[in-house]
Design a protein around this motif. Structure first.
Motif, mmCIF file in Angstrom:
data_model
loop_
_atom_site.group_PDB
_atom_site.id
_atom_site.type_symbol
_atom_site.label_atom_id
_atom_site.label_comp_id
_atom_site.label_asym_id
_atom_site.label_seq_id
_atom_site.Cartn_x
_atom_site.Cartn_y
_atom_site.Cartn_z
ATOM 1 N N ARG A 30 0.832 -1.209 0.000
ATOM 2 C CA ARG A 30 0.000 0.000 0.000
ATOM 3 C C ARG A 30 0.871 1.265 0.000
ATOM 4 N NH1 ARG A 30 -5.262 1.034 1.640
ATOM 5 N NH2 ARG A 30 -5.488 -1.111 2.366
ATOM 6 N N ALA A 82 -9.004 -4.953 7.414
ATOM 7 C CA ALA A 82 -8.969 -4.473 6.028
ATOM 8 C C ALA A 82 -9.533 -5.485 5.038
ATOM 9 C CB ALA A 82 -7.536 -4.121 5.643
ATOM 10 N N ARG A 84 -12.593 -6.693 4.433
ATOM 11 C CA ARG A 84 -13.827 -6.310 3.731
ATOM 12 C C ARG A 84 -13.502 -5.404 2.546
ATOM 13 N NH1 ARG A 84 -19.367 -5.893 5.007
ATOM 14 N NH2 ARG A 84 -18.890 -6.956 6.982
ATOM 15 N N GLU A 85 -12.702 -4.388 2.772
ATOM 16 C CA GLU A 85 -12.319 -3.456 1.700
ATOM 17 C C GLU A 85 -11.635 -4.202 0.558
ATOM 18 O OE1 GLU A 85 -8.983 0.076 1.049
ATOM 19 O OE2 GLU A 85 -9.500 -0.588 3.075
ATOM 20 N N GLN A 86 -10.760 -5.146 0.893
ATOM 21 C CA GLN A 86 -10.041 -5.894 -0.127
ATOM 22 C C GLN A 86 -10.987 -6.757 -0.959
ATOM 23 O OE1 GLN A 86 -6.541 -6.183 -0.909
ATOM 24 N NE2 GLN A 86 -6.475 -4.238 0.177
ATOM 25 N N ILE A 88 -14.211 -6.339 -1.449
ATOM 26 C CA ILE A 88 -15.060 -5.478 -2.288
ATOM 27 C C ILE A 88 -14.303 -5.059 -3.543
ATOM 28 C CG2 ILE A 88 -16.150 -3.200 -2.412
ATOM 29 C CD1 ILE A 88 -16.942 -3.567 0.538
ATOM 30 N N ALA A 89 -13.028 -4.710 -3.367
ATOM 31 C CA ALA A 89 -12.214 -4.293 -4.509
ATOM 32 C C ALA A 89 -11.976 -5.430 -5.496
ATOM 33 C CB ALA A 89 -10.880 -3.738 -4.020
ATOM 34 N N GLU A 105 -13.668 -9.656 12.338
ATOM 35 C CA GLU A 105 -13.803 -8.253 11.969
ATOM 36 C C GLU A 105 -14.425 -7.450 13.116
ATOM 37 O OE1 GLU A 105 -15.635 -6.017 8.081
ATOM 38 O OE2 GLU A 105 -17.002 -7.284 9.236
#
Length: 351
Positions: A30, A82, A84-86, A88-89, A105
């Motif tokens: 990142r 992190a 969930r964000e991953q 979704i992406a 989570e």
């Protein structure tokens, strides 16, 4: 096989180094400055100092879509918070996906008593069920995997193709990978052992002895099993690598961050001081409350985990937490084992 690893922490770097010996691997960071430093020095000086990165391993930052273009397998090596964000992406990707994180989570609505955090496979089902996905877990410290020391892991997924791909990607002379369909059990083991390792660190920090440590690990395994069965896991999973194996390693290994939290609390450090001294995430600190909350909702008693939460919340001193466990009323072990086997059907358990 073409593999992209998301996350250049200790674990992401370790699995990338392992796979780069046989596959085309890109390690995505990142932080662009971290990626540049790793590329220049051929070393992850922050998380795995002294370990040379193979020349074949590409380290990148920036556009993640470009980094993973054409990948057959994407490994998510971020902390649990992190994931969930991953996921979704990653919606719509044709690659198989696997995560390395172990934990729960944080609750999305911390103000609601009915809101609790999810295990990784539950997040997957909620935000990206179309992905072919699974988890790579088991008793392992990143440092030893990166050094090529003998290690055994579990590849768990309801998709046989994902299990097979993870075995093909990582199974080798030093790293053995075993397939398992029980993703629920594998993830429960990976999450709960972190909480129990804090308790074992506390036990060792108070110099209670090896007998006490053995008893704590054994009773902790019973708690883990009761909880997992109530969530739909298989009992045999907890006698394998991701249950007993990971629990023993994390509870006794000097490289265990969760065990170290317990050791530091026993020495009189505050929770903030203990966490700040680690330099890495100790997932047990963040998932203990959720594990206990979910267990209460299922009617499952987890006295060791309850004691860890009371300790982390400052409601008990280390000595009081141990005294509370030792002072519990005795019950026959045979009854507990029988009840554990029936947990899914009859969730109310003896402690």
């Amino acid at each position: 096989m073409k593999i992209c690893v998301h996350g250049a922490g200790a674990w992401g770097t370790a699995v990338a180094v392992n796979a780069a010996a046989r596959h085309e691997v890109t390690l995505w960071a990142r932080d662009a400055a971290q990626a540049d430093a790793m590329s220049a020095a051929r070393e992850n000086s922050r998380y795995l100092p002294g370990l040379a990165l193979p020349a074949s391993l590409a380290v990148r930052a920036g556009d993640i879509a470009q980094a993973q273009a054409g990948a057959d397998l994407v490994i998510v090596a971020t902390p649990m918070a992190a994931l969930r964000e991953q996921l979704i992406a990653l919606r719509g990707t044709a690659a198989a996906v696997a995560w390395l994180c172990k934990g729960v989570e944080p609750a999305l609505d911390a103000s609601s008593p009915a809101s609790f955090g999810l295990l990784a496979h539950e997040i997957w089902a909620q935000v990206a069920p179309e992905l072919r996905a699974g988890v790579l877990s088991g008793p392992s410290f990143a440092q030893e995997v990166a050094e090529g020391r003998p290690t055994a892991l579990v590849a768990a997924s309801p998709h046989a193709a994902v299990r097979d791909m993870l075995v093909d990607a990582f199974h080798g002379p030093a790293l053995r990978v075993y397939a398992n369909e029980d993703i629920v059990g594998v993830e429960v083991g990976g999450a709960v052992k972190n909480v129990l390792a804090i308790a074992t660190g506390l036990c060792d920090g108070l110099a209670l002895g090896l007998n006490a440590r053995a008893a704590l690990i054994t009773r902790g395994l019973a708690e883990m099993t009761r909880f997992g069965l109530a969530l739909g896991a298989r009992a045999e999973t907890f006698m394998g690598l991701s249950g007993l194996g990971d629990l023993v390693l994390t509870s006794t290994g000097d490289l265990s961050r969760n065990r170290k939290v317990g050791l530091l609390l026993a020495q009189g450090r505050t929770l903030a001081q203990a966490v700040d001294s680690l330099g890495h995430v100790a997932e047990g600190v963040y998932c203990a409350r959720t594990v206990v909350q979910r267990a209460r909702g299922l009617g499952i008693e987890m006295p060791i985990a309850e004691g860890v939460v009371a300790l982390l919340d400052g409601r008990m001193s280390p000595q009081d937490a141990v005294a509370a466990l030792v002072g519990r009323e005795p019950v026959p072990e045979s009854v507990q084992l029988q009840q554990s086997g029936a947990a899914a059907a009859s969730p109310r358990q003896s402690p």
